[in-house]
Scaffold this motif. Structure first.
Motif, PDB file in Angstrom:
ATOM      1  N   GLN A  56       0.822  -1.203   0.000  1.00 49.71           N
ATOM      2  CA  GLN A  56       0.000   0.000   0.000  1.00 49.71           C
ATOM      3  C   GLN A  56       0.858   1.257   0.000  1.00 49.71           C
ATOM      4  OE1 GLN A  56      -3.487  -0.045   2.505  1.00 49.71           O
ATOM      5  NE2 GLN A  56      -2.960   1.976   3.278  1.00 49.71           N
ATOM      6  N   GLU A  57       1.870   1.284   0.828  1.00 51.24           N
ATOM      7  CA  GLU A  57       2.727   2.474   0.907  1.00 51.24           C
ATOM      8  C   GLU A  57       3.561   2.649  -0.363  1.00 51.24           C
ATOM      9  OE1 GLU A  57       2.243   4.806   3.128  1.00 51.24           O
ATOM     10  OE2 GLU A  57       0.656   3.461   3.807  1.00 51.24           O
ATOM     11  N   ARG A  60       1.102   4.136  -2.872  1.00 51.65           N
ATOM     12  CA  ARG A  60       0.788   5.525  -2.498  1.00 51.65           C
ATOM     13  C   ARG A  60       1.925   6.479  -2.845  1.00 51.65           C
ATOM     14  NH1 ARG A  60      -2.149   5.150   3.320  1.00 51.65           N
ATOM     15  NH2 ARG A  60      -4.217   4.729   2.512  1.00 51.65           N
ATOM     16  N   GLU A  64       0.757   9.729  -5.969  1.00 55.37           N
ATOM     17  CA  GLU A  64       0.185  10.632  -4.979  1.00 55.37           C
ATOM     18  C   GLU A  64      -1.175  11.135  -5.434  1.00 55.37           C
ATOM     19  OE1 GLU A  64       3.071  13.672  -4.502  1.00 55.37           O
ATOM     20  OE2 GLU A  64       4.579  12.291  -3.732  1.00 55.37           O
TER      21      GLU A  64
END
Length: 75
Positions: A56-57, A60, A64
């Motif tokens: 997930q990170e 992300r 953005e």
């Protein structure tokens, strides 16, 4: 972010998928990214909850301002 243009959506998905495919975490390379008009979905399976969070990170950071829905299964 609303991804209204098909080219824009393809670019965002490609950027997110590339981030996973080149991750130093090998387990993340098996995951897939798909998009709807306003969300990115990560799917697949990893061994640990930590790997799910890393996926997930990673996405992300690559895209953005997009809503990321993490559907990765742990087990």
């Amino acid at each position: 972010m609303v991804m209204s243009k098909p080219d824009q959506t393809e670019t965002i998905v490609a950027r997110a998928q590339s981030a996973l495919d080149t991750s130093p975490h090998v387990a993340l390379r098996r995951l897939r990214v798909e998009a709807t008009e306003d969300r990115l979905f990560i799917s697949g399976r990893v061994s640990t909850f930590y790997q799910k969070q890393q996926a997930q990170e990673t996405v992300r950071a690559a895209v953005e301002k997009c809503m990321v829905v993490n559907e990765v299964e742990v087990g």
